[in-house]
Write an enzyme that holds these catalytic residues in place. Structure first.
Site, PDB file in Angstrom:
ATOM      1  N   ARG A 238      28.065  28.620  16.764  1.00  0.00           N
ATOM      2  CA  ARG A 238      28.066  28.406  18.048  1.00  0.00           C
ATOM      3  C   ARG A 238      26.675  28.770  18.805  1.00  0.00           C
ATOM      4  O   ARG A 238      25.889  29.688  18.268  1.00  0.00           O
ATOM      5  CB  ARG A 238      29.088  29.470  18.836  1.00  0.00           C
ATOM      6  CG  ARG A 238      30.371  29.346  18.377  1.00  0.00           C
ATOM      7  CD  ARG A 238      31.035  28.053  19.101  1.00  0.00           C
ATOM      8  NE  ARG A 238      32.179  27.670  18.953  1.00  0.00           N
ATOM      9  CZ  ARG A 238      32.845  26.820  18.172  1.00  0.00           C
ATOM     10  NH1 ARG A 238      32.142  26.452  17.196  1.00  0.00           N
ATOM     11  NH2 ARG A 238      34.069  26.707  18.061  1.00  0.00           N
ATOM     12  N   GLU A 267      26.626  20.881  26.464  1.00  0.00           N
ATOM     13  CA  GLU A 267      26.926  19.514  25.535  1.00  0.00           C
ATOM     14  C   GLU A 267      27.818  18.716  26.445  1.00  0.00           C
ATOM     15  O   GLU A 267      28.554  19.176  27.299  1.00  0.00           O
ATOM     16  CB  GLU A 267      27.700  19.758  24.735  1.00  0.00           C
ATOM     17  CG  GLU A 267      26.971  20.829  23.643  1.00  0.00           C
ATOM     18  CD  GLU A 267      27.571  21.210  22.260  1.00  0.00           C
ATOM     19  OE1 GLU A 267      28.784  20.472  22.047  1.00  0.00           O
ATOM     20  OE2 GLU A 267      27.173  21.932  21.372  1.00  0.00           O
ATOM     21  N   HIS A 286      26.329  17.907  17.872  1.00  0.00           N
ATOM     22  CA  HIS A 286      27.492  18.675  17.630  1.00  0.00           C
ATOM     23  C   HIS A 286      28.390  17.569  16.579  1.00  0.00           C
ATOM     24  O   HIS A 286      29.478  17.184  17.190  1.00  0.00           O
ATOM     25  CB  HIS A 286      28.421  18.865  18.905  1.00  0.00           C
ATOM     26  CG  HIS A 286      29.215  20.085  18.637  1.00  0.00           C
ATOM     27  ND1 HIS A 286      29.494  21.265  19.628  1.00  0.00           N
ATOM     28  CD2 HIS A 286      29.786  20.636  17.442  1.00  0.00           C
ATOM     29  CE1 HIS A 286      30.246  21.958  18.859  1.00  0.00           C
ATOM     30  NE2 HIS A 286      30.568  21.830  17.758  1.00  0.00           N
TER      31      HIS A 286
END
Length: 319
Positions: A238, A267, A286
């Site tokens: 994270r 994001e 990601h």
């Protein structure tokens, strides 16, 4: 009239193909969105006419303010069995059932090592140079064998990363606030006496912790200053565990050799975000859980969840 189901952030355009949606085809009309909605207003407008929403991981927050603007929403399905960006109390108050899916069958262990190896051997720089007709070799690789891998976290994912490091002949140490010798011995790694000693003594550091009050900002400017100038930091966990501004400063100043990131505070990253142009950074958008087997699991289970909800017996309820 069929119910309407929205699938969010289907960037690759595979959500309706990678799983079999035919069991609900007669009762549910599926619409997949291949773009990310920038703010709550845009998201509320896009989802206003949908009864069901399928969202991946924690990409899209569902706070009380958004749920209040979606009066038709009755079923919210999130991939995985843990989601910190859904307001469960508000969902219940608005009559929204929240369900999850089985967790990733392929956790981001492989991507962690892709980033670490890419950094160690300068893969991107050498690839770009070769394709552009540049110099034949321009970097000197960092060895793994005999070097120390420091792991922040030794849970399911951290343990798998550790075993790969041991297979490379690395010396592996681990630390977390709750880690004890029993777990370290089980995996076959050293228990670092403190976070500071782990950071100062490692050649590669990889983050594998859940985000919470105790881990938010765990690696800040003071911790980054402990790293060797030849050390690399990898974070596929994270983003908020590592202070992004402090990391950017360390990369620009050359205080560490490099970083590999798959997670970011915002994001998708805006086009002008400083992470897009930071030096010594190997970054991926990601991708840790973006694999065929994981998508088959997520979307296949989403179909199961819809069937169960329509039958009056919701599966894998969250909240």
């Amino acid at each position: 009239m069929r119910l309407r189901c929205a699938v969010l952030d289907d960037y690759q355009g595979v959500a309706t193909e990678i799983a079999d949606w035919s069991p609900v085809a007669d009762t549910v009309e599926v619409t997949a969105f291949d773009r990310h909605f920038a703010d709550e207003d845009a998201l509320a407008a896009a989802l206003a006419d949908f009864d069901i929403v399928v969202t991946l991981r924690e990409r899209v927050p569902f706070p009380a303010s958004l749920l209040a603007r979606l009066p038709r929403l009755k079923l919210l399905i999130a991939s995985g069995m843990r989601n910190t960006v859904i307001d469960y109390a508000a969902a219940e108050a608005h009559g929204v059932t929240v369900c999850g899916t089985p967790s990733s069958s392929t956790p981001p262990v492989e991507l962690t090592w892709a980033l670490l190896l890419g950094l160690a051997r300068g893969i991107v720089a050498e690839h770009d140079g070769l394709r552009a007709g540049g110099p034949w070799q321009s970097t000197v690789g960092a060895d793994l064998h005999g070097r120390r891998l420091g792991l922040l976290g030794l849970g399911r994912i951290g343990g798998q990363v550790a075993r790969v490091g041991l297979a490379f002949g690395m010396r592996v140490s681990a630390w977390s606030q709750n880690l004890g010798t029993e777990r370290a011995d089980e995996v076959g790694v050293e228990l670092a006496p403190s976070k500071e000693e782990l950071l100062a003594g490692s050649d590669f550091v990889s983050v594998h912790l859940a985000l919470g009050d105790r881990t938010r900002g765990l690696v800040g400017a003071a911790e980054l200053a402990l790293l060797k100038p030849t050390a690399f930091l990898v974070n596929t966990s994270r983003s908020a565990i590592v202070d992004q501004d402090a990391l950017l400063a360390a990369l620009h100043a050359g205080r560490i050799a490099g970083a590999g990131l798959d997670v970011f505070d915002v994001e998708p990253l805006p086009a002008d975000h400083p992470m897009r142009s930071a030096p010594r950074l190997l970054a991926t958008p990601h991708l840790g859980y973006v694999s065929r087997s994981n998508y088959e699991t997520y979307y296949g289970a989403a179909v199961e969840n819809i069937q169960a909800y329509l039958a009056g017996t919701p599966l894998r309820r969250l909240g």
